[in-house]
Structures are given as structure tokens and as C-alpha cells.
Write a protein that holds these residues in place. Structure first.
Motif, short mmCIF file in Angstrom:
data_model
loop_
_atom_site.label_atom_id
_atom_site.label_comp_id
_atom_site.label_asym_id
_atom_site.label_seq_id
_atom_site.Cartn_x
_atom_site.Cartn_y
_atom_site.Cartn_z
N THR A 42 4.13 -0.81 11.20
CA THR A 42 3.57 0.08 10.17
C THR A 42 4.50 1.25 9.90
OG1 THR A 42 1.28 -0.50 10.71
CG2 THR A 42 1.64 1.60 9.58
N LEU A 43 4.95 1.92 10.95
CA LEU A 43 5.83 3.08 10.78
C LEU A 43 7.20 2.68 10.22
CD1 LEU A 43 5.00 5.06 14.05
CD2 LEU A 43 4.19 5.50 11.73
N ARG A 44 7.70 1.53 10.66
CA ARG A 44 9.00 1.05 10.14
C ARG A 44 8.90 0.71 8.66
NH1 ARG A 44 13.26 0.63 8.31
NH2 ARG A 44 14.83 -0.96 8.70
N LEU A 45 7.80 0.10 8.23
CA LEU A 45 7.61 -0.20 6.81
C LEU A 45 7.53 1.08 5.99
CD1 LEU A 45 5.07 -3.16 6.91
CD2 LEU A 45 7.43 -3.25 6.10
N PHE A 46 6.77 2.06 6.51
CA PHE A 46 6.66 3.33 5.83
C PHE A 46 8.03 3.99 5.68
CE2 PHE A 46 1.97 4.80 6.12
CZ PHE A 46 1.55 3.54 5.74
N GLN A 47 8.83 3.94 6.76
CA GLN A 47 10.16 4.53 6.72
C GLN A 47 11.03 3.85 5.67
OE1 GLN A 47 13.19 2.86 7.96
NE2 GLN A 47 14.31 4.59 7.09
N ALA A 48 11.01 2.51 5.66
CA ALA A 48 11.86 1.75 4.73
C ALA A 48 11.47 2.01 3.28
CB ALA A 48 11.76 0.26 5.05
N VAL A 49 10.18 1.99 2.99
CA VAL A 49 9.70 2.23 1.62
C VAL A 49 10.01 3.66 1.20
CG1 VAL A 49 7.67 2.34 0.13
CG2 VAL A 49 7.92 0.44 1.74
N ASP A 50 9.75 4.62 2.08
CA ASP A 50 10.00 6.02 1.74
C ASP A 50 11.49 6.28 1.52
OD1 ASP A 50 7.31 6.34 2.00
OD2 ASP A 50 7.38 7.65 3.74
N ALA A 51 12.34 5.62 2.31
CA ALA A 51 13.78 5.81 2.16
C ALA A 51 14.28 5.31 0.81
CB ALA A 51 14.53 5.09 3.29
N LEU B 239 9.34 -0.06 -3.97
CA LEU B 239 9.10 -1.50 -3.89
C LEU B 239 10.36 -2.29 -3.57
CD1 LEU B 239 6.70 -3.45 -4.29
CD2 LEU B 239 7.39 -3.68 -6.68
N ALA B 240 11.53 -1.69 -3.80
CA ALA B 240 12.80 -2.38 -3.60
C ALA B 240 13.27 -2.38 -2.15
CB ALA B 240 13.88 -1.76 -4.48
N ALA B 241 12.49 -1.82 -1.24
CA ALA B 241 12.91 -1.73 0.16
C ALA B 241 13.23 -3.10 0.75
CB ALA B 241 11.83 -1.04 0.99
N GLU B 242 12.43 -4.13 0.39
CA GLU B 242 12.65 -5.48 0.92
C GLU B 242 13.15 -6.44 -0.16
OE1 GLU B 242 9.21 -6.81 3.07
OE2 GLU B 242 9.58 -5.42 4.74
N TYR B 243 13.72 -5.89 -1.21
CA TYR B 243 14.36 -6.71 -2.23
C TYR B 243 15.75 -7.06 -1.73
CZ TYR B 243 16.43 -8.18 -6.67
OH TYR B 243 17.06 -8.90 -7.66
N ALA B 244 15.89 -8.26 -1.16
CA ALA B 244 17.15 -8.62 -0.52
C ALA B 244 17.30 -10.12 -0.40
CB ALA B 244 17.23 -7.97 0.87
N HIS B 245 18.51 -10.56 -0.16
CA HIS B 245 18.82 -11.97 0.07
C HIS B 245 18.13 -12.43 1.35
CE1 HIS B 245 21.25 -15.54 1.01
NE2 HIS B 245 21.66 -15.52 -0.25
N GLY C 263 0.81 -1.21 0.00
CA GLY C 263 0.00 0.00 0.00
C GLY C 263 0.84 1.25 0.00
N ARG C 264 1.99 1.22 0.70
CA ARG C 264 2.88 2.37 0.72
C ARG C 264 3.73 2.44 -0.54
NH1 ARG C 264 3.12 6.95 0.86
NH2 ARG C 264 4.77 8.18 1.81
N SER C 265 3.98 1.29 -1.17
CA SER C 265 4.79 1.26 -2.39
C SER C 265 4.01 1.77 -3.60
CB SER C 265 5.28 -0.16 -2.68
OG SER C 265 6.12 -0.64 -1.65
#
Length: 306
Positions: A226-235, A185-191, A68-70
Motif C-alpha cells: 500500500t505504501l509503495r503504491l502510494f509512493q509510486a503514484v505520488d512520485a 496513473l502513469a506510475a505503472e505504465y511500463a513494458h 484509488g490513489r490515482s
């Protein structure tokens, strides 16, 4: 949960409930609960299985908040008006890149993150994380979430920095740096190893906090995630606006801070704040490079004079 939350009269009403609507109406009869607390209690009572209820809640919360944030950032990427705010404005992610990233993230969510999420409730019961109503005060929630942000930032800085060394980068962290110009969308694109290692800062820190304090509520964890996800996606959004948070709260990292990390591949290792990179002289970008060179030059000249 019911025996610990509701009075005997309410329990009798709940035992006669069938649909969620009926359950909610019964819960409304319990005094002293606000609307969100009523929904929360109704959900757990209606589900009848706390393990399944918590697993479903947290999995859906994670998916809804992350994607939703992406989505707004994907729309912004496709809207020419916003390109003037794009930090690396010559590198716009293609639909193919977005699609490949989406598939990888979904695989990670279902095959790596889903298992610990679905078995989170037994851990909660073991260490005393509450899921009863009423919720803690907003003062308590805000204090704990602020502390989690500070602790997670420290965790993220050191382990993220460690992932940039030798084989750790080559075999683990390099995947996340596939996109030199990141997008939401790439915030959690990781190994998978990186997902678990850095993800512990988000989930493990609240667990450790409750283990020692016995004072934490699942609702607080929902707010924190929720806030941590928003921070990661926004970053990872790749956009810098005049109203970006760091303009009003200078310690906040934001997209400009993390975009420099992806652009230069080193430096700016922290997640939410700027102080670790400032204190430990690991800021990224041309300005930081010039500052370090000036410091080195001044130090060398001072040494020669001695």
C-alpha cells in the motif's frame, strides 16, 4: 489456517457458520483479537481456500490502492486552482492520454501482474510467511517496512539506471518515458519486462527477507505494498506542494525529484530517497548540471596547477 489460529471451541463455532457475518460473529468469540485481526481471520475462514483468498486479497488491494490513489490526482489535474502547484505547468495530460494510459495499465495488471499474484500464497507457505492472527507488533511492522523501503530504493536505483543504457532503454524503458510530464496513473505504465524487473524490488525483497529470517506476516506485506503504491503514484503526480513530504523529511524523493527524471530523461534514478543520486552524482535538473560543471571545472583547474 483454522487449526493453527483458533481454539477447539472456536473451530466448532466456525464449522457451523454459513455467511460472512456468521463467521465474523464466531471469530469475535476468540479473545485477544482486535477488529482488523477479526476481519482478517473471518475472511480466510469464510473463503475456505487460502490460495484463492490470498490471491483475491492482493489483487483487489493492488487495484483499489493504485487506482484509488490515482483518482485524486486526476481530479487535481482537472481543477484550475491546483495548476499553480503543477511542476511542468504547461504540460497538462489530456483526457485522451489518461484514457490510453488507463487501458495499458489495466492490460498489464490483468495479463502480467495477475498470474504471480494469484500464485503468491504457495510461495508464502513454502518460505514461512505467516497469515495467522494475531498480527506482529507495530514496532516489528514499522521496522520491516522501513527496511523494505531502503532495500527497494537501492534495487530500483541500479536497475532503473541500467534500463537507461542502449537497447535496454530503446526496447524496454522508453515506453515509460512516453510522458515527459508524468501524472499519477502513469506510475505503472511500463513494458512488461520493466514491470517484472522493477516490481521484483517490491515483492521479491520481502520474499528474500523471509527466506533468510523466517519472520514476516502477510499483513505487513499488505502495509508495505500500500505504501509503495502510494509512493509510486505520488512520485508521478507532477505536483509540488508546500506540504510535500520532502520538505519535512529531506531524504524523501517525492514528485519534484522524479519529475526532473521524466523531464530530462536521465538522472534521479532512485524511487523513494535522494541519497543514491546524491552520492553517485546522478541528480537531474539544471541545478545538478551546474554543480557537476563547477566540480569538473574546479578539478580541471587543480590538475593544471599541478
Amino acid at each position: 489456517m483454522t487449526s493453527r489460529v483458533f481454539a477447539d471451541k472456536a473451530i466448532n463455532l466456525l464449522s457451523q457458520s454459513g455467511s460472512f457475518s456468521q463467521t465474523y460473529q464466531a471469530v469475535k468469540a476468540v479473545p485477544g483479537l482486535n477488529f482488523v485481526e477479526q476481519l482478517w481471520a473471518s475472511y480466510y475462514v469464510y473463503m475456505g481456500n487460502d490460495i484463492f483468498a490470498t490471491g483475491l486479497l492482493f489483487f483487489c488491494l493492488h487495484e483499489f490502492m493504485y487506482f484509488g490513489r490515482s483518482l485524486p490526482w486526476y481530479i487535481i489535474d482537472r481543477t484550475p486552482f491546483f495548476q499553480k502547484y503543477k511542476i511542468q505547468n504547461t504540460k497538462l495530460p489530456s483526457n485522451k492520454e489518461q484514457w490510453e494510459c488507463l487501458k495499458s495499465v489495466l492490460i498489464s495488471h490483468f495479463l502480467v501482474e495477475a498470474f504471480p499474484i494469484w500464485f503468491f500464497h504457495p510461495v508464502c507457505e513454502k518460505i514461512g510467511i505467516s497469515f495467522e492472527v494475531p498480527f506482529p507488533s507495530w514496532q516489528t511492522i514499522c521496522l520491516q517496512v522501513s527496511l523494505f523501503f531502503l532495500l527497494e530504493d537501492a534495487w530500483h536505483y541500479w536497475f532503473h539506471r541500467g534500463l537507461h543504457y542502449g537497447s535496454f532503454y530503446r526496447y524496454i524503458h522508453k515506453q515509460h518515458h512516453r510522458y515527459a510530464a508524468p501524472f499519477g496513473l502513469a506510475a505503472e505504465y511500463a513494458h512488461p519486462i520493466e514491470v517484472m524487473l522493477l516490481g521484483f524490488g517490491t515483492v521479491g525483497i520481502p520474499i528474500m527477507w523471509c527466506y533468510f529470517t523466517r519472520n514476516l506476516h502477510l499483513f505487513t506485506i499488505c502495509i508495505w505494498i500500500t505504501l509503495r503504491l502510494f509512493q509510486a503514484v505520488d512520485a508521478h503526480s507532477g505536483y509540488e506542494f508546500p506540504v510535500s513530504l520532502h520538505h519535512f523529511f529531506p531524504l524523501w524523493a517525492g514528485a519534484d525529484h522524479h519529475d526532473e527524471h521524466h523531464h530530462h530523461f536521465i538522472g534521479n534514478y532512485a524511487s523513494s530517497f535522494r541519497m543514491w543520486d546524491f552520492i553517485l552524482d546522478t541528480e537531474a535538473g539544471a541545478t545538478a548540471k551546474q554543480s557537476r560543471e563547477a566540480k569538473s571545472k574546479a578539478k580541471a583547474e587543480k590538475h593544471v596547477k599541478k
